[in-house]
Design an enzyme around this catalytic site. Structure first.
Site, PDB file in Angstrom:
ATOM      1  N   VAL A  60       0.049  -2.338  10.448  1.00  0.00           N
ATOM      2  CA  VAL A  60       0.870  -1.993  12.044  1.00  0.00           C
ATOM      3  C   VAL A  60       0.358  -3.022  13.068  1.00  0.00           C
ATOM      4  O   VAL A  60       1.062  -3.341  14.100  1.00  0.00           O
ATOM      5  CB  VAL A  60       0.682  -0.592  12.260  1.00  0.00           C
ATOM      6  CG1 VAL A  60       1.402   0.332  11.364  1.00  0.00           C
ATOM      7  CG2 VAL A  60      -0.978  -0.272  12.178  1.00  0.00           C
ATOM      8  N   MET A  61      -0.987  -3.520  12.999  1.00  0.00           N
ATOM      9  CA  MET A  61      -1.489  -4.297  14.165  1.00  0.00           C
ATOM     10  C   MET A  61      -1.098  -5.719  13.949  1.00  0.00           C
ATOM     11  O   MET A  61      -0.758  -6.031  12.465  1.00  0.00           O
ATOM     12  CB  MET A  61      -2.939  -4.595  14.044  1.00  0.00           C
ATOM     13  CG  MET A  61      -3.494  -2.837  14.405  1.00  0.00           C
ATOM     14  SD  MET A  61      -5.132  -3.109  14.857  1.00  0.00           S
ATOM     15  CE  MET A  61      -6.026  -3.410  13.123  1.00  0.00           C
ATOM     16  N   GLU A 117       1.042  -0.960   0.071  1.00  0.00           N
ATOM     17  CA  GLU A 117       0.054  -0.131   0.113  1.00  0.00           C
ATOM     18  C   GLU A 117       0.932   1.221  -0.005  1.00  0.00           C
ATOM     19  O   GLU A 117       1.885   1.260   0.726  1.00  0.00           O
ATOM     20  CB  GLU A 117      -0.828  -0.237   1.059  1.00  0.00           C
ATOM     21  CG  GLU A 117      -1.542   1.028   1.559  1.00  0.00           C
ATOM     22  CD  GLU A 117      -2.349   0.996   2.871  1.00  0.00           C
ATOM     23  OE1 GLU A 117      -1.899   0.302   3.876  1.00  0.00           O
ATOM     24  OE2 GLU A 117      -3.482   1.736   3.101  1.00  0.00           O
ATOM     25  N   LYS A 149      -9.507   2.462  -1.731  1.00  0.00           N
ATOM     26  CA  LYS A 149      -9.513   1.624  -0.515  1.00  0.00           C
ATOM     27  C   LYS A 149     -11.023   2.262   0.130  1.00  0.00           C
ATOM     28  O   LYS A 149     -11.141   3.247   0.215  1.00  0.00           O
ATOM     29  CB  LYS A 149      -8.476   2.053   0.541  1.00  0.00           C
ATOM     30  CG  LYS A 149      -8.441   1.310   1.761  1.00  0.00           C
ATOM     31  CD  LYS A 149      -7.022   1.613   2.666  1.00  0.00           C
ATOM     32  CE  LYS A 149      -7.052   0.976   3.901  1.00  0.00           C
ATOM     33  NZ  LYS A 149      -5.741   1.135   4.748  1.00  0.00           N
ATOM     34  N   CYS A 170      -5.103  -3.191   2.340  1.00  0.00           N
ATOM     35  CA  CYS A 170      -4.768  -3.203   3.892  1.00  0.00           C
ATOM     36  C   CYS A 170      -5.861  -3.467   4.596  1.00  0.00           C
ATOM     37  O   CYS A 170      -6.466  -4.437   4.839  1.00  0.00           O
ATOM     38  CB  CYS A 170      -3.950  -2.030   4.372  1.00  0.00           C
ATOM     39  SG  CYS A 170      -2.733  -2.443   6.055  1.00  0.00           S
TER      40      CYS A 170
END
Ligand code: ACM
Length: 261
Positions: A169-170, A38, A109, A142
């Protein structure tokens, strides 16, 4: 079909450097299909609208799409990549697909994550499939993965492979993808980035997951990597779990009305 992802470092706001690095990494690949992360050309953790505006581009006429289109011709390859899109209506967190010198299409997105809501408008194009070399590609970006409706919709539309540019990020996606792929009997290629950016750490672990729910390959948490493998995409067209259960024909949409809310 030989498929691949590029897991890479990305330098915030340095489009030329990021595009060059992606091309350098892709030169090592002999895949038919390559998925990049992304916002691979701009970075992710923006501070202001002005920053996003300065690095966003038109699709397909902007620098990044033109460059990758040209490279896709040279390499005879299909590339799915995330970038910030500039339009008259506003800015979108988008992806584009180019194949063997042609622009194939784009997606915006739909499910924006956290601070993205400050800079981007939610996608307005819906979910679509793009057919390349007889293979049906679904696409999402994402955080879209977190909504089972995204992967379900794409799978019901007939996706063989869901291409998933990401800036994760998670920690949840790599493990969760096993169940998602099993429940839809579909391939997913998640291409993530690595490294830190203005205090945000990305988890790496780009992954190719198969329709049997098994991880075909998971990348490291920290290193740039390009991985490729030949997959039998026809496996995603077999929705039979056993002789009596077909996971799509056995659905009971009349009891799922609440999903329309
Ligand atoms: C994300 O959607 N980039 C977490």
């Amino acid at each position: 079909m030989k498929v691949s992802f590029v897991q890479m470092q990305i330098e915030i706001l340095d489009i030329k450097k990021n595009v060059e690095n992606a091309i350098k990494l892709m030169r090592k690949s002999n895949a038919d299909l390559i998925v990049l992360p992304e916002l691979f050309n701009t970075g992710y953790n923006f501070k202001s609208n002005k920053e996003v505006l300065e690095v966003s581009e038109e699709i397909p006429d902007g620098y990044t799409t033109s460059k990758l289109k040209e490279f896709s011709k040279e390499k005879n390859v299909t590339i799915v990549f995330g970038l910030a899109e500039k339009t008259e209506k506003g800015l979108y967190n988008s992806l584009a697909i180019v194949s063997k010198g042609n622009y194939i299409g784009k997606y915006r997105k739909i499910h924006l994550f956290y601070g993205e809501k400050d800079f981007f408008a939610p996608g307005d194009l819906g979910f679509k499939l793009f057919e390349v070399d007889g293979v049906k590609l679904g696409v999402m970006i994402c955080f879209d993965w977190f909504f089972p409706e995204s992967t379900r919709t794409l799978s019901l539309m007939g996706a063989d492979i869901i291409c998933h540019p990401a800036n994760l990020v998670m920690p949840y996606c790599p493990e969760a993808m096993k169940t998602i792929c099993l429940q839809n009997r579909v391939f997913v290629i998640t291409s993530n980035r690595v490294g830190d950016e203005r205090g945000l750490r990305f988890i790496g672990q780009s992954q190719i997951t198969g329709p049997d729910g098994k991880i075909i390959y998971r990348a490291s948490e920290e290193n740039e990597e390009i991985f490729e493998i030949d997959i039998d995409t026809l496996k995603a067209r077999d929705k039979n779990l056993n002789l009596k259960n077909n996971i799509f024909r056995d659905r009971k949409p009349e009891f799922y009305e609440i999903l329309k809310r």
